[in-house]
Design an enzyme around this catalytic site. Structure first.
Site, PDB file in Angstrom:
ATOM      1  N   TYR A  56      40.203  32.954  46.265  1.00 19.83           N
ATOM      2  CA  TYR A  56      40.099  34.019  45.274  1.00 19.83           C
ATOM      3  C   TYR A  56      41.502  34.532  44.920  1.00 19.83           C
ATOM      4  CZ  TYR A  56      35.294  33.976  47.085  1.00 19.83           C
ATOM      5  OH  TYR A  56      34.033  33.604  47.508  1.00 19.83           O
ATOM      6  N   PRO A 203      23.865  37.113  44.305  1.00 18.52           N
ATOM      7  CA  PRO A 203      22.538  37.574  44.712  1.00 18.52           C
ATOM      8  C   PRO A 203      21.737  38.271  43.622  1.00 18.52           C
ATOM      9  CG  PRO A 203      24.194  39.107  45.476  1.00 18.52           C
ATOM     10  CD  PRO A 203      24.939  37.949  44.862  1.00 18.52           C
TER      11      PRO A 203
END
Length: 279
Positions: A56, A203
């Site tokens: 990241y 999610p």
């Protein structure tokens, strides 16, 4: 009643709604200031598990979290991932599972995060060019040296999880999973049987949850948002699920964490579980 905490590896207690820091970047002064504040707000709201990775921003995400939160408050777990290196060709990354490289990556992560020990270190991808026992053996050695607390995996099958567990204790698995994308249900069930934490990334099924009529209907019934409903469904679906929704918006962060207060009836849970997957 749905549990609000989970013990990763049997002993590392975290609240079951964590924060995925993937999108936090110091790309501009404005973004850096906003994202530092967002990370601090997550902790203020009670988040005890933050997920990051070398990939990241190639270290920038870890640097930003350390700048925002160090010295870390008691009980806060910063979980990171290794096993991938940056390239300037192809997809922009390559597998990096050689033991010496993994050791170097862990030392680099410790430096960026200003830690002496990473409580949860996950292998971002299994390296197909390196025998699995060598990859996990390197992480096991680092754990035995005290640089790691627990070892996790990311994007694995149930068979790969079983193979890994034959080499070393596995504390967590991080796969893509949400109400509308349950491809990795077999992996979740394997985690549940073994008491392994399952950290679903993506999610929320961004952009789709609110468009589904049944989700919107349940949200109205429980006076919550569709996002909160799908997160509440995950929490009810399995006791080992520890969602890590990510955002760059304080409003969305607060919305996500509000799912902790949402309680679905069995009938509402089943209605949602019966939804077809996909868009």
């Amino acid at each position: 009643m749905t549990a609000t905490t989970f013990r990763i590896g049997g002993d590392l207690e975290v609240r079951r709604l964590g924060f995925g820091a993937m999108h936090l970047r110091p790309d501009t002064d404005e973004a850096r200031t906003a994202h530092l504040a967002l990370a601090r707000r997550a902790v203020e709201l009670g988040v005890t598990l933050i997920d990051t990775a070398h990939m990241y921003g190639w270290g920038a995400n870890e640097d930003l979290l350390a700048e925002a939160l160090y010295p870390y408050p008691d009980g806060l777990v910063i979980a990171t991932k290794v096993g991938i290196r940056h390239t300037t060709t192809g997809e922009g990354w390559r597998h990096a599972g050689e033991p010496a490289d993994l050791r170097a990556q862990v030392d680099e992560a410790l430096g960026r995060l200003r830690l002496e020990r990473i409580e949860l270190l996950q292998l971002h991808r299994l390296d197909p060019g390196v025998p699995l026992p060598e990859q996990l053996g390197a992480l096991r050695d680092l754990r035995d040296e005290g640089k790691l607390g627990r070892i996790g995996l990311s994007e694995v099958t149930a068979a790969e999880l079983a193979q890994a567990r034959a080499v070393v204790d596995i504390a967590s698995v991080q796969n893509r999973y949400n109400l509308l994308d349950r491809e990795h249900e077999p992996v979740l069930r394997a985690c549940e049987a073994a008491g392994v934490a399952f950290l679903p990334w993506r999610p929320v099924a961004a952009g789709r949850s609110g468009a589904r009529e049944e989700i919107a209907a349940v949200a109205k019934e429980v006076d919550a948002t569709p996002t909160q409903v799908v997160l509440a469904w995950l929490l009810a679906h399995s006791p080992v699920i520890v969602p890590i929704p990510g955002t760059t918006s304080v409003a969305h962060l607060e919305e996500n964490l509000g799912a902790n207060a949402v309680r679905l009836t069995r009938e509402q849970y089943e209605r949602l579980a019966g939804l077809p997957e996909g868009s």
